[in-house]
Design a protein around this motif. Structure first.
Motif, PDB file in Angstrom:
ATOM      1  N   ILE A   3       3.954  18.279 -19.106  1.00 47.16           N
ATOM      2  CA  ILE A   3       5.044  17.367 -19.233  1.00 47.16           C
ATOM      3  C   ILE A   3       5.065  16.206 -18.086  1.00 47.16           C
ATOM      4  CG2 ILE A   3       7.547  16.663 -19.363  1.00 47.16           C
ATOM      5  CD1 ILE A   3       7.818  19.304 -20.852  1.00 47.16           C
ATOM      6  N   LEU A   4       4.903  17.029 -16.829  1.00 48.17           N
ATOM      7  CA  LEU A   4       5.003  16.330 -15.711  1.00 48.17           C
ATOM      8  C   LEU A   4       3.751  15.438 -15.292  1.00 48.17           C
ATOM      9  CD1 LEU A   4       6.794  18.453 -13.050  1.00 48.17           C
ATOM     10  CD2 LEU A   4       7.457  16.240 -13.893  1.00 48.17           C
ATOM     11  N   PHE A   5       2.348  15.886 -15.745  1.00 47.87           N
ATOM     12  CA  PHE A   5       1.288  15.398 -15.830  1.00 47.87           C
ATOM     13  C   PHE A   5       1.219  14.220 -16.683  1.00 47.87           C
ATOM     14  CE2 PHE A   5      -3.141  14.869 -16.786  1.00 47.87           C
ATOM     15  CZ  PHE A   5      -3.943  14.556 -15.830  1.00 47.87           C
ATOM     16  N   ALA A   6       1.656  14.522 -17.931  1.00 48.90           N
ATOM     17  CA  ALA A   6       1.574  13.443 -19.020  1.00 48.90           C
ATOM     18  C   ALA A   6       2.421  12.183 -18.515  1.00 48.90           C
ATOM     19  CB  ALA A   6       1.896  13.744 -20.374  1.00 48.90           C
ATOM     20  N   LYS A   7       3.512  12.275 -18.110  1.00 50.26           N
ATOM     21  CA  LYS A   7       4.637  11.551 -17.321  1.00 50.26           C
ATOM     22  C   LYS A   7       4.026  10.750 -16.160  1.00 50.26           C
ATOM     23  CE  LYS A   7       7.792  10.539 -14.108  1.00 50.26           C
ATOM     24  NZ  LYS A   7       7.712  10.906 -12.770  1.00 50.26           N
ATOM     25  N   GLU A   8       3.381  11.329 -15.241  1.00 45.49           N
ATOM     26  CA  GLU A   8       2.800  10.993 -14.110  1.00 45.49           C
ATOM     27  C   GLU A   8       1.497   9.858 -14.446  1.00 45.49           C
ATOM     28  OE1 GLU A   8       4.241  10.887 -11.778  1.00 45.49           O
ATOM     29  OE2 GLU A   8       5.688  12.371 -11.738  1.00 45.49           O
ATOM     30  N   LEU A   9       0.716  10.308 -15.405  1.00 42.05           N
ATOM     31  CA  LEU A   9      -0.429   9.715 -15.864  1.00 42.05           C
ATOM     32  C   LEU A   9       0.020   8.333 -16.830  1.00 42.05           C
ATOM     33  CD1 LEU A   9      -3.444   9.588 -16.148  1.00 42.05           C
ATOM     34  CD2 LEU A   9      -3.301  10.869 -18.627  1.00 42.05           C
ATOM     35  N   ALA A  54      14.168   9.519 -15.207  1.00 40.29           N
ATOM     36  CA  ALA A  54      13.513   8.624 -14.255  1.00 40.29           C
ATOM     37  C   ALA A  54      12.403   8.084 -14.940  1.00 40.29           C
ATOM     38  CB  ALA A  54      12.903   9.291 -13.032  1.00 40.29           C
ATOM     39  N   PHE A  55      11.585   8.617 -15.754  1.00 38.89           N
ATOM     40  CA  PHE A  55      10.397   7.984 -16.657  1.00 38.89           C
ATOM     41  C   PHE A  55      11.226   6.755 -17.429  1.00 38.89           C
ATOM     42  CE2 PHE A  55       7.908   7.434 -20.413  1.00 38.89           C
ATOM     43  CZ  PHE A  55       6.657   7.127 -19.938  1.00 38.89           C
ATOM     44  N   VAL A  56      11.998   7.044 -18.060  1.00 37.57           N
ATOM     45  CA  VAL A  56      12.813   6.174 -19.067  1.00 37.57           C
ATOM     46  C   VAL A  56      13.151   5.020 -17.975  1.00 37.57           C
ATOM     47  CG1 VAL A  56      14.921   5.618 -20.543  1.00 37.57           C
ATOM     48  CG2 VAL A  56      13.529   7.936 -20.696  1.00 37.57           C
ATOM     49  N   PHE A  57      14.080   5.164 -17.250  1.00 32.57           N
ATOM     50  CA  PHE A  57      14.331   4.196 -16.017  1.00 32.57           C
ATOM     51  C   PHE A  57      13.416   3.307 -15.685  1.00 32.57           C
ATOM     52  CE2 PHE A  57      15.340   2.832 -11.862  1.00 32.57           C
ATOM     53  CZ  PHE A  57      16.493   2.092 -11.929  1.00 32.57           C
ATOM     54  N   TYR A  58      12.073   4.093 -15.188  1.00 32.61           N
ATOM     55  CA  TYR A  58      10.955   3.202 -14.605  1.00 32.61           C
ATOM     56  C   TYR A  58      10.529   2.264 -15.762  1.00 32.61           C
ATOM     57  CZ  TYR A  58      10.895   5.599 -10.113  1.00 32.61           C
ATOM     58  OH  TYR A  58      11.375   6.047  -8.994  1.00 32.61           O
ATOM     59  N   PHE A  81       0.765  -1.262  -0.049  1.00 32.35           N
ATOM     60  CA  PHE A  81      -0.090  -0.065   0.019  1.00 32.35           C
ATOM     61  C   PHE A  81       0.753   1.279  -0.042  1.00 32.35           C
ATOM     62  CE2 PHE A  81      -2.226   3.642   2.267  1.00 32.35           C
ATOM     63  CZ  PHE A  81      -3.351   3.563   1.628  1.00 32.35           C
ATOM     64  N   GLY A  82       2.143   1.249   1.064  1.00 31.20           N
ATOM     65  CA  GLY A  82       2.737   2.449   1.098  1.00 31.20           C
ATOM     66  C   GLY A  82       3.715   2.655  -0.425  1.00 31.20           C
ATOM     67  N   LYS A  83       4.062   1.565  -1.052  1.00 28.50           N
ATOM     68  CA  LYS A  83       4.721   1.450  -2.310  1.00 28.50           C
ATOM     69  C   LYS A  83       4.178   2.155  -3.514  1.00 28.50           C
ATOM     70  CE  LYS A  83       7.502  -2.665  -1.057  1.00 28.50           C
ATOM     71  NZ  LYS A  83       7.886  -3.916  -1.438  1.00 28.50           N
ATOM     72  N   LEU A  84       2.764   1.981  -3.246  1.00 27.88           N
ATOM     73  CA  LEU A  84       1.770   2.721  -4.311  1.00 27.88           C
ATOM     74  C   LEU A  84       1.281   3.841  -3.842  1.00 27.88           C
ATOM     75  CD1 LEU A  84      -0.567  -0.592  -4.943  1.00 27.88           C
ATOM     76  CD2 LEU A  84       1.252   0.328  -6.621  1.00 27.88           C
ATOM     77  N   MET A  85       0.789   3.951  -2.784  1.00 23.92           N
ATOM     78  CA  MET A  85       0.024   5.553  -2.316  1.00 23.92           C
ATOM     79  C   MET A  85       1.101   6.477  -1.909  1.00 23.92           C
ATOM     80  SD  MET A  85      -2.891   4.513  -3.058  1.00 23.92           S
ATOM     81  CE  MET A  85      -3.482   6.346  -2.344  1.00 23.92           C
ATOM     82  N   ASP A  86       2.341   6.127  -1.525  1.00 27.04           N
ATOM     83  CA  ASP A  86       3.388   7.075  -1.070  1.00 27.04           C
ATOM     84  C   ASP A  86       3.821   8.013  -2.390  1.00 27.04           C
ATOM     85  OD1 ASP A  86       5.314   8.633   0.809  1.00 27.04           O
ATOM     86  OD2 ASP A  86       6.620   7.391  -0.774  1.00 27.04           O
ATOM     87  N   PRO A  87       4.110   7.480  -3.361  1.00 21.75           N
ATOM     88  CA  PRO A  87       4.374   8.135  -4.473  1.00 21.75           C
ATOM     89  C   PRO A  87       3.251   8.722  -5.428  1.00 21.75           C
ATOM     90  CG  PRO A  87       4.797   5.871  -4.895  1.00 21.75           C
ATOM     91  CD  PRO A  87       4.547   6.042  -3.501  1.00 21.75           C
ATOM     92  N   LEU A  88       1.938   8.203  -5.102  1.00 23.06           N
ATOM     93  CA  LEU A  88       0.915   8.910  -5.621  1.00 23.06           C
ATOM     94  C   LEU A  88       0.635  10.065  -5.000  1.00 23.06           C
ATOM     95  CD1 LEU A  88      -1.464   8.779  -7.757  1.00 23.06           C
ATOM     96  CD2 LEU A  88      -2.812   7.297  -6.062  1.00 23.06           C
ATOM     97  N   ALA A  89       0.536  10.144  -3.788  1.00 23.79           N
ATOM     98  CA  ALA A  89       0.315  11.180  -2.819  1.00 23.79           C
ATOM     99  C   ALA A  89       1.543  12.308  -3.521  1.00 23.79           C
ATOM    100  CB  ALA A  89       0.238  10.820  -1.313  1.00 23.79           C
ATOM    101  N   ASP A  90       2.471  12.050  -3.474  1.00 19.24           N
ATOM    102  CA  ASP A  90       3.501  12.966  -3.683  1.00 19.24           C
ATOM    103  C   ASP A  90       3.128  13.385  -5.140  1.00 19.24           C
ATOM    104  OD1 ASP A  90       4.679  12.178  -1.314  1.00 19.24           O
ATOM    105  OD2 ASP A  90       6.190  10.675  -2.309  1.00 19.24           O
ATOM    106  N   LYS A  91       2.920  12.559  -6.052  1.00 17.30           N
ATOM    107  CA  LYS A  91       2.840  13.260  -7.396  1.00 17.30           C
ATOM    108  C   LYS A  91       1.395  13.874  -7.492  1.00 17.30           C
ATOM    109  CE  LYS A  91       6.212  10.723  -8.572  1.00 17.30           C
ATOM    110  NZ  LYS A  91       7.391  11.440  -8.514  1.00 17.30           N
ATOM    111  N   LEU A  92       0.376  13.904  -6.795  1.00 17.42           N
ATOM    112  CA  LEU A  92      -0.798  14.630  -6.862  1.00 17.42           C
ATOM    113  C   LEU A  92      -0.619  15.764  -5.955  1.00 17.42           C
ATOM    114  CD1 LEU A  92      -3.279  11.743  -6.037  1.00 17.42           C
ATOM    115  CD2 LEU A  92      -3.166  12.986  -8.118  1.00 17.42           C
ATOM    116  N   LEU A 111       2.732   6.944 -15.967  1.00 17.69           N
ATOM    117  CA  LEU A 111       3.277   5.950 -14.982  1.00 17.69           C
ATOM    118  C   LEU A 111       2.169   5.239 -14.163  1.00 17.69           C
ATOM    119  CD1 LEU A 111       6.359   7.687 -13.194  1.00 17.69           C
ATOM    120  CD2 LEU A 111       6.330   5.643 -14.666  1.00 17.69           C
ATOM    121  N   ILE A 112       1.094   6.189 -13.821  1.00 22.09           N
ATOM    122  CA  ILE A 112      -0.085   5.425 -13.008  1.00 22.09           C
ATOM    123  C   ILE A 112      -0.779   4.284 -13.844  1.00 22.09           C
ATOM    124  CG2 ILE A 112      -2.391   6.153 -12.200  1.00 22.09           C
ATOM    125  CD1 ILE A 112      -1.249   8.766 -11.427  1.00 22.09           C
ATOM    126  N   LEU A 113      -1.114   4.655 -15.155  1.00 20.76           N
ATOM    127  CA  LEU A 113      -1.406   3.541 -16.076  1.00 20.76           C
ATOM    128  C   LEU A 113      -0.617   2.252 -16.159  1.00 20.76           C
ATOM    129  CD1 LEU A 113      -2.943   6.052 -18.891  1.00 20.76           C
ATOM    130  CD2 LEU A 113      -4.332   4.930 -16.950  1.00 20.76           C
TER     131      LEU A 113
END
Length: 185
Positions: free
Chosen positions: A98-104, A168-172, A65-76, A106-108
Motif C-alpha cells: 500500500i505504501l509503495f503504491a501510494k509513494e509511486l 494524506a494521499f487524498v489531501f495531496y 531541491f530540498g522540497k522535492l528530495m527531502d520527502p523522496l529520501a524519507d520515502k525511499l 505521488l512521485i509520478l
C-alpha cells in the motif's frame, strides 16, 4: 511555485543527500544480519530528517531541491526498511504494498507537476503520517518483545500509519489537482 536555478549546496540539502547515501549502507548492514546496527543507521537517517527540516526553516535555507528530495529520501528510506522487515517476516507485506503504491503515485504526480513548473511539497498531515510509520518501524526491530507480551504495538502503529498515509494521499491529490489547474491558466 515556479522552478528556477538555485544553489542546492546548503546544510539541509547535504543532510538529505547523506540520508539517501545511508540507504545502501542500511541494506549492507541488514543483509549481513546485524539487525540492531541497521536500526542505528535508520535512526541516524531519521535524525538527519529532523535536522534538515529544522535548519532549513530556522535559517531560511528552503530550496525547491530540498522540497522535492527531502520527502523522496524519507520515502525511499522508509520503504527500504519496511521491505527489509517484510523479507524477515517481521511486518506484513500488505502495508508495504500500500505504501509503495501510494509513494509511486505521488512521485509520478510530482514529476507531472514539476513538468508544469510547480513544486508540491510536504504538509503537516504527511509529516505526521511519516512520523507514525517511522516510529512503527523502529518498534518493529523489537517485535519479539511485543509478541512475547501478546501486544503487537509495532503492527498496530504500522496500520495506523498506513491509514493516516492514505488520508494524506487524498489531501495531496486534492491540493495537487488545484495547483495543476491553476498552472494550466
Amino acid at each position: 511555485m515556479k522552478l528556477e536555478k538555485e544553489n542546492i549546496w546548503n546544510v539541509p540539502n547535504v543532510l538529505t543527500m547523506i540520508r539517501m547515501a545511508l540507504i545502501p549502507v542500511y541494506w549492507i548492514i541488514f543483509l549481513q544480519g546485524h539487525l540492531y546496527a541497521a536500526l542505528i543507521v535508520f535512526l541516524v537517517a531519521s535524525l538527519t530528517d529532523l535536522l534538515d527540516g529544522y535548519i532549513a526553516r530556522k535559517y531560511q535555507l528552503i530550496t525547491n531541491f530540498g522540497k522535492l528530495m527531502d520527502p523522496l529520501a524519507d520515502k525511499l528510506m522508509v520503504v527500504s526498511v519496511m521491505l527489509s522487515l517484510a523479507l524477515k517476516k517481521i511486518v506484513p507485506w500488505l502495508p508495504l504494498i500500500i505504501l509503495f503504491a501510494k509513494e509511486l503515485l505521488l512521485i509520478l504526480g510530482g514529476i507531472l507537476m514539476l513538468d508544469k513548473g510547480v513544486v508540491v511539497y510536504s504538509k503537516h498531515i504527511g509529516k505526521i503520517a511519516q512520523t507514525l510509520v517511522v516510529s512503527s518501524l523502529i518498534l518493529s526491530f523489537f517485535h519479539d518483545y511485543f509478541l512475547s507480551i501478546n501486544f503487537p504495538l509495532h503492527l498496530i502503529l504500522i496500520w495506523c500509519g498506513v491509514a493516516l498515509t492514505l488520508c494524506a494521499f487524498v489531501f495531496y491529490t486534492h491540493n495537487a489537482l488545484k495547483l495543476y489547474k491553476t498552472a494550466q491558466k
